[in-house]
Motif scaffolding. Structure first.
Motif, PDB file in Angstrom:
ATOM      1  N   PHE A  60      78.955  51.560  22.195  1.00  0.00           N
ATOM      2  CA  PHE A  60      77.550  50.629  22.098  1.00  0.00           C
ATOM      3  C   PHE A  60      78.109  49.212  22.518  1.00  0.00           C
ATOM      4  CE2 PHE A  60      77.094  53.935  19.372  1.00  0.00           C
ATOM      5  CZ  PHE A  60      75.553  54.229  19.356  1.00  0.00           C
ATOM      6  N   LEU A  61      77.104  48.608  22.978  1.00  0.00           N
ATOM      7  CA  LEU A  61      77.293  47.115  23.506  1.00  0.00           C
ATOM      8  C   LEU A  61      76.412  46.167  22.700  1.00  0.00           C
ATOM      9  CD1 LEU A  61      76.727  48.857  26.265  1.00  0.00           C
ATOM     10  CD2 LEU A  61      76.777  46.817  27.402  1.00  0.00           C
ATOM     11  N   SER A  62      77.198  45.223  22.181  1.00  0.00           N
ATOM     12  CA  SER A  62      76.404  44.258  21.476  1.00  0.00           C
ATOM     13  C   SER A  62      77.172  42.985  21.204  1.00  0.00           C
ATOM     14  CB  SER A  62      76.385  44.717  19.849  1.00  0.00           C
ATOM     15  OG  SER A  62      75.956  43.652  19.040  1.00  0.00           O
ATOM     16  N   GLU A  63      76.630  41.750  20.948  1.00  0.00           N
ATOM     17  CA  GLU A  63      77.379  40.511  20.756  1.00  0.00           C
ATOM     18  C   GLU A  63      78.128  40.664  19.862  1.00  0.00           C
ATOM     19  OE1 GLU A  63      75.579  36.739  21.874  1.00  0.00           O
ATOM     20  OE2 GLU A  63      75.489  37.200  23.756  1.00  0.00           O
ATOM     21  N   ASN A  64      78.260  41.213  18.949  1.00  0.00           N
ATOM     22  CA  ASN A  64      78.754  41.461  17.843  1.00  0.00           C
ATOM     23  C   ASN A  64      79.181  43.081  17.535  1.00  0.00           C
ATOM     24  OD1 ASN A  64      79.881  41.367  15.158  1.00  0.00           O
ATOM     25  ND2 ASN A  64      77.566  40.968  14.225  1.00  0.00           N
ATOM     26  N   PRO A  65      80.278  43.411  18.376  1.00  0.00           N
ATOM     27  CA  PRO A  65      80.534  44.877  18.531  1.00  0.00           C
ATOM     28  C   PRO A  65      80.830  45.596  17.149  1.00  0.00           C
ATOM     29  CG  PRO A  65      81.959  43.374  19.872  1.00  0.00           C
ATOM     30  CD  PRO A  65      81.208  42.634  19.065  1.00  0.00           C
ATOM     31  N   HIS A  66      81.190  44.860  16.203  1.00  0.00           N
ATOM     32  CA  HIS A  66      81.645  45.561  15.032  1.00  0.00           C
ATOM     33  C   HIS A  66      80.520  45.688  14.036  1.00  0.00           C
ATOM     34  CE1 HIS A  66      85.656  45.287  15.912  1.00  0.00           C
ATOM     35  NE2 HIS A  66      85.768  43.765  16.020  1.00  0.00           N
ATOM     36  N   PHE A  67      79.265  45.217  14.287  1.00  0.00           N
ATOM     37  CA  PHE A  67      78.249  45.263  13.390  1.00  0.00           C
ATOM     38  C   PHE A  67      77.637  46.784  13.057  1.00  0.00           C
ATOM     39  CE2 PHE A  67      73.545  45.775  12.709  1.00  0.00           C
ATOM     40  CZ  PHE A  67      73.448  44.852  11.790  1.00  0.00           C
ATOM     41  N   CYS A  68      77.742  47.584  14.197  1.00  0.00           N
ATOM     42  CA  CYS A  68      77.352  48.881  14.073  1.00  0.00           C
ATOM     43  C   CYS A  68      78.346  49.998  13.361  1.00  0.00           C
ATOM     44  CB  CYS A  68      77.085  49.546  15.723  1.00  0.00           C
ATOM     45  SG  CYS A  68      78.570  49.789  16.500  1.00  0.00           S
ATOM     46  N   ARG A  69      79.592  49.550  13.046  1.00  0.00           N
ATOM     47  CA  ARG A  69      80.285  50.460  12.288  1.00  0.00           C
ATOM     48  C   ARG A  69      80.076  51.196  11.273  1.00  0.00           C
ATOM     49  NH1 ARG A  69      85.608  50.425  14.190  1.00  0.00           N
ATOM     50  NH2 ARG A  69      85.975  49.022  15.899  1.00  0.00           N
ATOM     51  N   SER A  70      79.562  49.979  10.307  1.00  0.00           N
ATOM     52  CA  SER A  70      79.042  50.567   9.038  1.00  0.00           C
ATOM     53  C   SER A  70      77.968  51.704   9.034  1.00  0.00           C
ATOM     54  CB  SER A  70      78.703  49.571   8.037  1.00  0.00           C
ATOM     55  OG  SER A  70      78.093  49.892   6.921  1.00  0.00           O
ATOM     56  N   LYS A 358      75.302  46.783   6.319  1.00  0.00           N
ATOM     57  CA  LYS A 358      75.209  47.824   5.285  1.00  0.00           C
ATOM     58  C   LYS A 358      73.689  48.237   5.411  1.00  0.00           C
ATOM     59  CE  LYS A 358      79.418  48.212   3.140  1.00  0.00           C
ATOM     60  NZ  LYS A 358      80.283  46.995   3.479  1.00  0.00           N
ATOM     61  N   SER A 359      72.785  47.244   5.356  1.00  0.00           N
ATOM     62  CA  SER A 359      71.416  47.432   4.859  1.00  0.00           C
ATOM     63  C   SER A 359      70.417  46.995   5.938  1.00  0.00           C
ATOM     64  CB  SER A 359      70.916  46.415   3.733  1.00  0.00           C
ATOM     65  OG  SER A 359      70.956  45.191   4.103  1.00  0.00           O
ATOM     66  N   VAL A 375      67.272  46.093  17.339  1.00  0.00           N
ATOM     67  CA  VAL A 375      68.363  45.318  17.038  1.00  0.00           C
ATOM     68  C   VAL A 375      69.079  45.139  18.275  1.00  0.00           C
ATOM     69  CG1 VAL A 375      70.397  45.112  15.822  1.00  0.00           C
ATOM     70  CG2 VAL A 375      68.254  46.008  14.764  1.00  0.00           C
ATOM     71  N   ASP A 376      70.115  44.299  18.427  1.00  0.00           N
ATOM     72  CA  ASP A 376      71.099  43.763  19.668  1.00  0.00           C
ATOM     73  C   ASP A 376      72.392  44.781  19.458  1.00  0.00           C
ATOM     74  OD1 ASP A 376      72.737  43.064  21.821  1.00  0.00           O
ATOM     75  OD2 ASP A 376      73.636  41.638  20.311  1.00  0.00           O
ATOM     76  N   VAL A 377      71.870  46.146  19.524  1.00  0.00           N
ATOM     77  CA  VAL A 377      72.972  47.310  19.616  1.00  0.00           C
ATOM     78  C   VAL A 377      72.537  48.334  20.630  1.00  0.00           C
ATOM     79  CG1 VAL A 377      74.092  49.272  18.332  1.00  0.00           C
ATOM     80  CG2 VAL A 377      73.664  47.051  17.110  1.00  0.00           C
ATOM     81  N   THR A 378      73.069  48.576  21.640  1.00  0.00           N
ATOM     82  CA  THR A 378      72.602  49.226  22.797  1.00  0.00           C
ATOM     83  C   THR A 378      73.670  50.309  23.080  1.00  0.00           C
ATOM     84  OG1 THR A 378      71.626  47.294  23.656  1.00  0.00           O
ATOM     85  CG2 THR A 378      71.700  49.174  25.068  1.00  0.00           C
ATOM     86  N   GLY A 379      73.382  51.815  23.174  1.00  0.00           N
ATOM     87  CA  GLY A 379      74.190  52.859  23.257  1.00  0.00           C
ATOM     88  C   GLY A 379      74.263  53.071  24.919  1.00  0.00           C
ATOM     89  N   TRP A 390      68.924  56.810  14.522  1.00  0.00           N
ATOM     90  CA  TRP A 390      69.093  57.740  13.130  1.00  0.00           C
ATOM     91  C   TRP A 390      69.919  56.965  12.192  1.00  0.00           C
ATOM     92  CZ3 TRP A 390      65.699  59.959  15.225  1.00  0.00           C
ATOM     93  CH2 TRP A 390      65.858  60.994  16.259  1.00  0.00           C
ATOM     94  N   ALA A 391      71.052  56.384  12.582  1.00  0.00           N
ATOM     95  CA  ALA A 391      72.100  55.751  11.656  1.00  0.00           C
ATOM     96  C   ALA A 391      71.609  54.586  10.903  1.00  0.00           C
ATOM     97  CB  ALA A 391      73.535  55.619  12.364  1.00  0.00           C
TER      98      ALA A 391
END
Ligand code: FAD
Length: 400
Positions: A60-70, A358-359, A375-379, A390-391
């Motif tokens: 995933f691409l994001s300016e904040n790459p750890h955000f999608c982890r949880s 988380k939420s 949201v700024d999360v792009t796969g 889904w997640a």
């Protein structure tokens, strides 16, 4: 009065509404479209590439790459497969971990609708939202079907790709209305275009396809893939270009390796001795013939006369090394992208630094949540964007 209003009955919105509804919350799902989940319907050529078995934060691409982890850890491809099993939906792996429905993407829509119904979610389709108000009681939606009140609001209106299917920047507008930052959006997973005059000599290659390596960008912004490339009348397309387009920045070059995984210079030099084959035959063994002929023709025009007919044995080492280098490092500067009309997703979106991972709740605005492509999360291409839908939908649905 509802506990939750979800705007956007797409992949993320339906998933979130179903989870929240099944937890006993009173949920209303609002969408301006006539039919729900149009993007699921057309995805994966009608068979929906609904996840990727190897999906993880690195995809995933994001300016904040750890955000999608949880969220990704909380709802995995295996969890989605378990849901499919409960609904008896058959699937298969195509390649590189991409999972598709055996039948039709409609079965995914039916499944999500059934999950929403199991949570007694109320539907408001064909229901444009004109304005959103916020007070002590929660959120007020002024819609084409009257006023809807809810304690919490989930924005799941997706990205701007394919506006002809009802995609809008509504999610970004709401984010700005409530003071959240937005990472500049742009089309991604999109064909790249080239200056018409520059591309003209290559336009006759339209339809030629081959596997290539390609990369663009530097450092953390570098994207690198091994995928299929397709020549078109206007430029380049196919999975290779869609993948790299998400990393490409205007003005930057992309570098294409037209003989990936090989050391062409070494191969040519090693097979040179006594070899009477002409270079057009040699390259014809490597590529589709049309590409070999065109490549050598353009090289001749660019100051290497007689290259196509040159016999390998007679070719100077320097010429062969230069030819190999040009093939391994074909460097092009696209003039732009084919835009949102042809893009599969939008890059950028609601800045995740303003959201709780988380939420998915806005840190500064209690009761306001953003999920899915808004949201700024792009796969990457290959089922990752649905996995994020889904997640993030499940993470939010559980937290509401
Ligand atoms: P969406 O699914 O787009 O849902 C958003 C919903 O919000 C829509 O129903 C829309 O009508 C509604 N909406 C928008 N604006 C408003 C408004 N102002 N008011 C009310 N409602 C509104 N991803 C994959 O992983 N695998 C694939 O095979 C795949 N194939 C694709 C093929 C194509 C042609 C395209 C365009 C995309 C594809 N994608 C694929 C990407 C994937 O479809 C999206 O990333 C995913 O649907 C995003 O989910 P979402 O719920 O955030 O948004």
């Amino acid at each position: 009065m509802f506990d939750v209003a979800v705007i956007g009955a797409g992949a993320a919105g339906m998933m979130c509404a179903a989870v929240a509804g099944q937890r006993g919350l009173r949920v209303v799902l609002v969408d301006h479209a006539q039919r729900l989940a149009e993007k699921i319907r057309i995805s994966g050529g009608g068979r929906c590439n609904f996840t990727n078995i190897g999906a993880g934060p690195a995809n995933f691409l994001s300016e904040n790459p750890h955000f999608c982890r949880s969220a990704l850890a909380g709802y995995t491809p295996q969890d989605f497969l378990a849901l499919l099993k409960r609904h008896r939906i058959a699937w298969h792996e195509k390649h590189r971990g991409q999972l598709f429905c055996d039948d039709s993407s409609e079965s995914i829509i039916d499944m999500l609708r059934a999950e929403c119904d199991a949570g007694a979610v109320q539907w408001r389709m064909n229901c444009p939202v004109a304005e959103i108000g916020h007070g002590e009681q929660g959120y007020t939606l002024h819609t084409g079907q009257g006023t809807i009140r809810a304690a919490k609001l989930v924005v799941a209106t997706g990205g701007m790709a394919i506006p002809q299917l009802g995609a809008t920047d509504f999610g970004l507008k709401i984010a700005r209305q409530f003071g959240l930052k937005v990472v500049e959006p742009r089309p991604a997973l999109v064909p790249l275009t080239f200056d018409a005059a520059q591309w003209q000599p290559l336009s006759e290659l339209s339809g030629v396809a081959l596997e290539v390596g390609l990369h663009t960008g530097q450092g953390k912004a570098r994207g690198e893939f091994l995928e299929d490339l397709l020549f078109t009348h206007r430029g380049l397309s196919g999975p290779a270009i869609l993948q790299i387009s998400s990393f490409w920045k205007p003005g930057e070059p992309i570098v294409v390796d037209l003989a990936p995984g090989r050391d062409l210079a070494a191969e040519l030099l090693a097979s040179k001795s006594g070899n009477r084959q002409q270079l057009h035959t040699v390259l014809g063994g490597l590529w589709p013939k049309r590409l070999a002929d065109r490549w050598l023709h353009l090289a001749e025009q660019a100051g290497k006369p007689g290259l196509a007919a040159l016999r390998l044995a007679d070719a100077p080492d320097k010429t062969l090394r230069a030819l190999a280098q040009d093939i391994h490092q074909w460097t092009l500067v696209p003039s732009g992208t084919a835009g949102y009309k042809k893009a599969e997703v939008m890059r950028g979106g609601v800045d995740t630094r303003g959201l709780d991972q988380k939420s998915m709740q806005a840190k500064a605005v209690p009761g306001l949540y953003f999920i899915g492509e808004t949201v700024d999360v792009t796969g990457w291409l290959g089922g990752y964007n649905f996995q994020w839908a889904w997640a993030s939908g499940v993470a939010c649905g559980r937290a509401l």
